[in-house]
Write an enzyme that holds these catalytic residues in place. Structure first.
Site, short mmCIF file in Angstrom:
data_model
loop_
_atom_site.label_atom_id
_atom_site.label_comp_id
_atom_site.label_asym_id
_atom_site.label_seq_id
_atom_site.Cartn_x
_atom_site.Cartn_y
_atom_site.Cartn_z
N ILE A 97 -30.66 -4.76 4.44
CA ILE A 97 -31.71 -3.81 4.84
C ILE A 97 -32.08 -2.89 3.68
O ILE A 97 -33.23 -2.54 3.49
CB ILE A 97 -31.25 -3.01 6.08
N HIS A 98 -31.09 -2.52 2.88
CA HIS A 98 -31.35 -1.67 1.72
C HIS A 98 -32.04 -2.43 0.58
O HIS A 98 -32.55 -1.80 -0.36
CB HIS A 98 -30.04 -1.08 1.18
N GLY A 99 -32.04 -3.76 0.64
CA GLY A 99 -32.66 -4.54 -0.41
C GLY A 99 -31.96 -4.33 -1.74
O GLY A 99 -30.74 -4.21 -1.82
N THR B 200 -4.78 -12.88 8.03
CA THR B 200 -6.16 -13.29 7.80
C THR B 200 -6.85 -13.68 9.11
O THR B 200 -6.20 -13.88 10.14
CB THR B 200 -6.20 -14.50 6.86
N GLU C 18 -8.06 -16.48 9.77
CA GLU C 18 -7.56 -17.81 10.15
C GLU C 18 -6.22 -17.69 10.88
O GLU C 18 -5.98 -18.39 11.88
CB GLU C 18 -7.41 -18.67 8.89
N GLU D 173 -2.92 -7.61 7.24
CA GLU D 173 -2.26 -7.75 8.55
C GLU D 173 -2.58 -9.09 9.20
O GLU D 173 -2.71 -9.19 10.41
CB GLU D 173 -2.67 -6.61 9.48
N THR E 113 0.85 -1.19 0.00
CA THR E 113 0.00 0.00 0.00
C THR E 113 0.89 1.24 0.00
O THR E 113 1.87 1.30 0.75
CB THR E 113 -0.91 0.02 1.25
#
Length: 404
Positions: A358-360, A386, A388, A384, A164
């Site tokens: 909720i917004h569908g 996973t 798992e 940073e 990044t």
């Protein structure tokens, strides 16, 4: 039962003032523009310049180097507010923060004086690099190597991945192999402060041999670049080993793992931020949208979703603050940071998905902000470490602390 004589508050007056300032910045500058930058996958240069003016690149850097000198807890609160606006913005300062942390904890005086004052103002920005194309979560399997030449400089060769700010950074804190015969392998790794020219794909002159291929195209987390780094005969001075050659050679793995501990608090705060925004959007939409003659917020099924979301947001925030405060107190927080990162990143994913439900159908369209959040949230499940890997860390640390 005794009653507290002072009101309960999660924040000091200073923390309250700073987070209110950052929230206002997010409301006025980030949220109205995030859709544009996300759609165009364009770096938000104007927003970043304003972040420099607010001092956000030097939040944790000591005042003697021009920073604010604030603690990890306050920084986590700031990251939550930025991520509530757009997690790509928090990504711009996340890797920079890791770099400054590495310098502050492990750098020698010369390195601190050379870099920290300019990092505090955002004049130069940092990235850090562990991952490679073939290793994933197995950091000890890195192949990028550095070999000392006759002139005293180290020649670095290899390929790094998922960096990044890989293009626009001036410094990349890079973990490489310096002793291929080391057993165990992590004892043969060193962290180099690799200088480069910001915004340049093919470095020349003293930085020749460090190239940045075109940025990786991603489902979400747009605007901030994720890149590969190709080291091909890059020459790095011995004094750019983190902490100096004598103190830092073959000590890089422990340094990076320490930094990841605070990095996990950082990612957890980002998870809280995106979960908080999803909750806000769900609360607003559910009170505006009507079905069967009443707002959907009055339907029990929607209230149950809101209840689960609100509970997860608060729990994630409390776990994150606990991990940050332990680190600030100088105590081990590897277990707590792992728990915070695991829970908060999963809470972010859960809340975003529930908000979309909720917004569908509208939640699946680019007309509503939740569509962007739905693409951004999965990143936190991977970066940073996973979920798992976090469970492995948590399980191992629990057994160590409760050995019989």
């Amino acid at each position: 039962m005794a009653v507290a004589t002072t009101p309960y508050t999660e924040k000091t007056d200073e923390q309250q003032a700073i987070t209110e300032m950052v929230r206002q910045f997010a409301d006025e500058q980030i949220l109205p523009n995030a859709e544009h930058f996300d759609h165009e996958d364009e770096f938000p240069q104007d927003i970043v310049e304003q972040m420099k003016e607010l001092g956000l690149f030097g939040v944790t850097i000591p005042e003697e180097y021009g920073g604010m000198g604030l603690d990890l807890t306050t920084y986590a609160m700031i990251v939550e507010e930025l991520s509530r606006g757009w997690i790509s913005i928090s990504g711009v300062i996340n890797t920079h923060f890791i770099g400054s942390y590495l310098l502050m904890k492990f750098g020698n005086d010369e390195q601190k004086q050379k870099y920290l004052p300019r990092m505090a103002t955002g004049e130069i920005r940092a990235a850090f690099s562990l991952s490679e194309p073939e290793l994933g979560s197995d950091v000890q399997a890195i192949k990028t190597s550095a070999k000392k030449g006759d002139d005293g400089k180290y020649e670095i060769n290899g390929q790094k991945m998922w960096v990044t700010n890989g293009l626009r950074s001036d410094l990349v804190f890079t973990l490489v192999k310096t002793d291929p015969e080391a057993d165990p392998r992590h004892r043969g790794m060193t962290c180099f402060i690799c200088e480069k020219e910001p915004g340049v794909s093919e470095n020349t002159g003293e930085y020749a041999g460090l190239n940045v291929p075109p940025k990786i195209k991603k489902m979400g987390y747009k605007g901030v670049e994720s890149t590969e780094l190709v080291f091909d005969g890059y020459r790095c001075p011995a004094e750019n080993i983190l902490g100096g050659e004598q103190a830092g050679l073959n000590k890089g793995f422990a340094q990076m793992m320490d930094a990841l501990e605070v990095g996990r608090v950082n990612v957890a705060a980002r998870g809280v931020g995106i979960a908080q925004r999803a909750l806000e959007l769900a609360l607003k939409y559910s009170q505006e949208r009507k079905t069967f003659g009443k707002p959907i917020a009055e339907h029990q099924a929607i209230q149950f979703k809101l209840a689960d979301m609100g509970t997860q947001v608060d729990a994630a925030r409390l776990l994150t603050l606990r991990a940050a405060r332990l680190k600030d107190a100088g105590e081990r927080s590897d277990l707590e940071a792992g728990m915070a990162k695991l829970f908060a990143s999963e809470a972010g994913r859960f809340c975003v998905e529930e908000c979309l439900r909720i917004h569908g159908g509208y939640g699946y369209s680019k007309e509503y902000e939740i569509e962007r959040l739905y693409r951004d949230a999965p990143l936190l499940l991977i970066g940073e470490g996973t979920s798992e890997i976090q469970r492995m860390v948590i399980g191992r640390k629990l057994l160590q602390r409760h050995k019989i």
